[in-house]
Design a protein around this motif. Structure first.
Motif, PDB file in Angstrom:
ATOM      1  N   LEU A 152      -2.193  11.828  -9.108  1.00  0.00           N
ATOM      2  CA  LEU A 152      -0.804  12.233  -8.967  1.00  0.00           C
ATOM      3  C   LEU A 152       0.168  11.077  -9.197  1.00  0.00           C
ATOM      4  CD1 LEU A 152      -1.092  14.536  -5.814  1.00  0.00           C
ATOM      5  CD2 LEU A 152      -0.669  15.270  -8.177  1.00  0.00           C
ATOM      6  N   LEU A 153      -0.320   9.850  -8.989  1.00  0.00           N
ATOM      7  CA  LEU A 153       0.512   8.652  -9.160  1.00  0.00           C
ATOM      8  C   LEU A 153      -0.146   7.731 -10.176  1.00  0.00           C
ATOM      9  CD1 LEU A 153       1.283   8.008  -5.364  1.00  0.00           C
ATOM     10  CD2 LEU A 153       2.759   9.179  -7.027  1.00  0.00           C
ATOM     11  N   PRO A 154      -0.160   8.116 -11.455  1.00  0.00           N
ATOM     12  CA  PRO A 154      -0.944   7.389 -12.462  1.00  0.00           C
ATOM     13  C   PRO A 154      -0.441   5.985 -12.774  1.00  0.00           C
ATOM     14  CG  PRO A 154       0.420   9.078 -13.502  1.00  0.00           C
ATOM     15  CD  PRO A 154       0.532   9.293 -12.025  1.00  0.00           C
ATOM     16  N   ASP A 155       0.806   5.686 -12.461  1.00  0.00           N
ATOM     17  CA  ASP A 155       1.367   4.375 -12.797  1.00  0.00           C
ATOM     18  C   ASP A 155       1.458   3.431 -11.602  1.00  0.00           C
ATOM     19  OD1 ASP A 155       1.790   5.217 -15.476  1.00  0.00           O
ATOM     20  OD2 ASP A 155       3.635   6.235 -14.850  1.00  0.00           O
ATOM     21  N   VAL A 156       0.859   3.832 -10.489  1.00  0.00           N
ATOM     22  CA  VAL A 156       0.946   3.052  -9.253  1.00  0.00           C
ATOM     23  C   VAL A 156      -0.329   2.257  -9.034  1.00  0.00           C
ATOM     24  CG1 VAL A 156       1.168   3.204  -6.736  1.00  0.00           C
ATOM     25  CG2 VAL A 156       2.551   4.693  -8.208  1.00  0.00           C
ATOM     26  N   SER A 157      -0.195   1.003  -8.622  1.00  0.00           N
ATOM     27  CA  SER A 157      -1.346   0.174  -8.251  1.00  0.00           C
ATOM     28  C   SER A 157      -1.726   0.477  -6.811  1.00  0.00           C
ATOM     29  CB  SER A 157      -1.015  -1.315  -8.390  1.00  0.00           C
ATOM     30  OG  SER A 157      -0.692  -1.635  -9.726  1.00  0.00           O
ATOM     31  N   PHE A 158      -3.032   0.586  -6.555  1.00  0.00           N
ATOM     32  CA  PHE A 158      -3.540   0.913  -5.224  1.00  0.00           C
ATOM     33  C   PHE A 158      -4.319  -0.273  -4.658  1.00  0.00           C
ATOM     34  CE2 PHE A 158      -2.312   5.004  -6.495  1.00  0.00           C
ATOM     35  CZ  PHE A 158      -2.485   5.933  -5.471  1.00  0.00           C
ATOM     36  N   TYR A 159      -4.118  -0.543  -3.361  1.00  0.00           N
ATOM     37  CA  TYR A 159      -4.847  -1.595  -2.658  1.00  0.00           C
ATOM     38  C   TYR A 159      -5.376  -1.050  -1.337  1.00  0.00           C
ATOM     39  CZ  TYR A 159      -2.710  -5.138  -5.726  1.00  0.00           C
ATOM     40  OH  TYR A 159      -2.308  -5.881  -6.799  1.00  0.00           O
ATOM     41  N   ASN A 160      -6.576  -1.470  -0.986  1.00  0.00           N
ATOM     42  CA  ASN A 160      -7.126  -1.203   0.348  1.00  0.00           C
ATOM     43  C   ASN A 160      -7.129  -2.502   1.124  1.00  0.00           C
ATOM     44  OD1 ASN A 160      -8.442  -0.148   2.573  1.00  0.00           O
ATOM     45  ND2 ASN A 160     -10.475  -0.168   1.644  1.00  0.00           N
ATOM     46  N   PHE A 161      -6.394  -2.552   2.233  1.00  0.00           N
ATOM     47  CA  PHE A 161      -6.389  -3.717   3.116  1.00  0.00           C
ATOM     48  C   PHE A 161      -7.233  -3.386   4.345  1.00  0.00           C
ATOM     49  CE2 PHE A 161      -2.101  -6.006   2.039  1.00  0.00           C
ATOM     50  CZ  PHE A 161      -2.549  -6.190   0.740  1.00  0.00           C
ATOM     51  N   TYR A 162      -8.051  -4.351   4.761  1.00  0.00           N
ATOM     52  CA  TYR A 162      -8.869  -4.160   5.963  1.00  0.00           C
ATOM     53  C   TYR A 162      -8.660  -5.333   6.903  1.00  0.00           C
ATOM     54  CZ  TYR A 162     -12.890  -4.874   9.000  1.00  0.00           C
ATOM     55  OH  TYR A 162     -13.669  -5.128  10.093  1.00  0.00           O
ATOM     56  N   GLY A 163      -8.627  -5.028   8.183  1.00  0.00           N
ATOM     57  CA  GLY A 163      -8.602  -6.080   9.188  1.00  0.00           C
ATOM     58  C   GLY A 163      -8.140  -5.557  10.528  1.00  0.00           C
ATOM     59  N   PRO A 164      -8.858  -5.863  11.595  1.00  0.00           N
ATOM     60  CA  PRO A 164      -8.370  -5.527  12.933  1.00  0.00           C
ATOM     61  C   PRO A 164      -7.102  -6.310  13.254  1.00  0.00           C
ATOM     62  CG  PRO A 164     -10.711  -6.153  12.949  1.00  0.00           C
ATOM     63  CD  PRO A 164     -10.158  -6.537  11.615  1.00  0.00           C
ATOM     64  N   THR A 165      -6.387  -5.902  14.273  1.00  0.00           N
ATOM     65  CA  THR A 165      -5.179  -6.610  14.694  1.00  0.00           C
ATOM     66  C   THR A 165      -5.471  -8.094  14.905  1.00  0.00           C
ATOM     67  OG1 THR A 165      -4.371  -4.608  15.778  1.00  0.00           O
ATOM     68  CG2 THR A 165      -3.366  -6.685  16.455  1.00  0.00           C
ATOM     69  N   GLU A 166      -6.656  -8.407  15.369  1.00  0.00           N
ATOM     70  CA  GLU A 166      -7.034  -9.796  15.664  1.00  0.00           C
ATOM     71  C   GLU A 166      -7.093 -10.682  14.423  1.00  0.00           C
ATOM     72  OE1 GLU A 166      -8.734  -7.366  19.085  1.00  0.00           O
ATOM     73  OE2 GLU A 166      -8.378  -7.105  16.936  1.00  0.00           O
TER      74      GLU A 166
END
Length: 523
Positions: free
Chosen positions: A301-315
């Motif tokens: 649905l958003l073909p021109d958008v870059s996607f990122y997955n960020f991971y990390g607990p609050t700590e």
């Protein structure tokens, strides 16, 4: 310009480089970087008058707004560390945070002052950002507007190792835990994120996360690193998918950082089609698992958008990330959490505390620049989760034991498997099921409790199974919880029994209860 050492360096630099640039805005008000710098200086002077000194903690008990962001920076410029408190939290939880943090002062709103009218907290000086007070112990807008606009000299001796903020998360003991981050860890994350996402002047970041939620640090500090704009999303808009989509489009949001459940609801309930969100160039998700099939739909649905997955607990702020490739592999069943951010190291540790071979599952340990200082007032919990030595590690500790299970795949990408304990993520919030159980157990009629989570991301339901020796209504237990826990931790259903099922070993049969919860859920 030299690299920032503290969070205050970030805003003063932006005020010098782009003084007229929009720093933060919402539908009601706007502050340029020059205005944000001067108003935060006024807050710093007012906080000094209220008795705040270097190293003190200051409560930030407000709804997010441009003035709240100025207050945040003012706390830092006064030499303090801010402690954001959820304005929607029940009074008992607010009191628990105040007891643990013991703030020197609190920035708040007049309608939220009831905790500070109690005998226990009435001595805490309060600064209202929405009214004039006329009270010797309380300060208002008139006091703020008359304060000097230049930065106080007394607050300029900040060091990178000074505490910057304390974020409270769910604790298995039944009490919230205060995660302390220094300026160094906050700056390390903000500067890395700005560079990684290519933030620049003219970008507009959607600031949807409340200030007590760790995602807010990118919206506020990452934007300021690049002299980009923080666009606050009001709560009354954020809760409605169509209204949220319309707001993002109308405000010209270019970078959107939120939890997967937000994006799923917008995709499913807001009529999202190709061509929607025309200004958006980058979408970042974090806080919970985003099912791969849902990600594929959104990417289509958003073909021109870059996607990122960020991971990390609050700590850890954020400790790993993965820029999603296009097209996304159809064989991919889960989204990798990727590789460590710059300056961090992530290890997969086996049960015997040795490094697990590639492909084998173990607990994720994190070390490096974005790591917390520890838990406020809880050296035992800090020592338990921050270990100094890890056999086979390439650098010295401390290493944070995340409690998350994962493995490194054949491509060198880290993959998230689940939790070691009863902690879950729901709507991006970290929830210790044990905390809900502990609070329910405080009710005088409750003998035993088991809280079970079922469902997928964006549709997680909590079921409480309670054994009680006297008849007690679920509505009474729900009120008991509402008085003590935030709304996102309240079970969807509470069932009461004389006893809970047992395994052959005499333990509560959580497997049987999970089956019962799934049946109630219709799974």
């Amino acid at each position: 310009m030299s690299a920032p050492r503290t969070l205050t360096d970030i805003v003063t630099t932006a005020a010098t480089v782009t003084p007229e640039g929009i720093a933060v805005l919402d539908p009601k008000s706007t502050l340029s970087f020059a205005e944000l710098d001067s108003v935060s200086n006024q807050f710093a002077h007012l906080l000094w008058d209220a008795g705040v000194r270097h190293g003190d903690l200051v409560g930030l008990y407000v709804e997010k707004s441009p003035l709240a962001v100025a207050a945040l920076y003012g706390i830092l410029k006064a030499g303090g560390a801010y402690v954001p408190i959820d304005p929607g939290a029940p009074a008992l939880r607010v009191a628990a945070i105040l007891r643990n943090s013991r703030p020197r002062a609190v920035v708040s709103e007049s309608q939220l002052w009831s905790p500070f009218e109690s005998e226990e907290f009435e001595a805490i000086p309060c600064i209202a950002i929405d009214s004039n007070t006329g009270d010797q112990r309380r300060y208002g807008l008139a006091d703020l507007n008359s304060a000097p606009e230049v930065r106080p000299n007394r607050g300029q001796d900040l060091q990178a190792d000074d505490s910057a903020y304390v974020l409270y998360t769910s604790g298995s003991s039944g009490a919230p835990k205060g995660v302390v981050h220094r300026h160094a860890s906050a700056v390390a994350f903000a500067t890395w994120a700005a560079a990684t996402l290519g933030l620049h002047v003219g970008d507009r970041l959607a600031s949807q996360a409340p200030l007590h939620f760790d995602l807010s640090t990118l919206d506020v500090f990452g934007a300021a690193v690049a002299s980009a704009s923080t666009v606050i999303v009001p709560n009354e808009i954020a809760i409605f998918p169509l209204g949220l989509r319309t707001y993002v489009e109308t405000m010209g949001i270019t970078v959107w950082y939120s939890v997967p459940s937000t994006f799923i609801s917008v995709m499913n309930d807001a009529g999202l089609i190709k061509g929607s969100l025309p200004a958006l160039r980058t979408l970042v998700f974090a806080g919970e698992v985003f099912p791969a099939h849902q990600v594929r739909r959104l990417m289509e649905l958003l073909p021109d958008v870059s996607f990122y997955n960020f991971y990390g607990p609050t700590e850890t702020n954020v400790c790993t990330y993965w820029p999603l490739p296009r097209p996304l592999d159809r064989e991919l069943t889960d989204i990798p959490i990727g590789t460590p951010v710059n300056g961090d190291h992530v290890y997969v540790v086996a049960e015997d505390c040795t490094l697990a071979p590639r492909g084998e599952t173990g607990e994720l340990y994190v070390s490096g620049a974005t790591l917390m200082a520890g838990y406020l007032g809880d050296p035992e919990a800090t020592a338990t989760t921050l270990v100094e030595h890890l056999p086979g590690a390439a650098e010295r500790g401390p290493f944070y034991k995340t409690g998350d299970l994962g493995f490194e795949d054949r491509n060198g990408l880290l993959r998230f498997v689940g939790r070691r304990d009863d902690q879950i993520k729901s709507r991006g919030y970290r929830i210790e099921l044990g905390e809900i159980e502990s609070v329910l157990g405080l009710h005088p009629n409750v003998l035993e409790v088991a809280v079970i989570a079922v469902g997928e991301v964006g549709d997680t339901a909590l079921y409480a199974f309670v054994a009680a020796h006297d008849r007690v209504a679920p509505t009474e237990l729900r009120k008991h919880l509402n008085d003590r826990l935030p709304s996102y931790m309240i079970p969807d259903q509470i069932d009461i029994f004389p006893t809970l099922p047992r395994t052959a070993g005499g333990k509560v049969d959580r497997k049987a209860l999970k089956t019962a919860a799934r049946e109630r859920r219709g799974i």
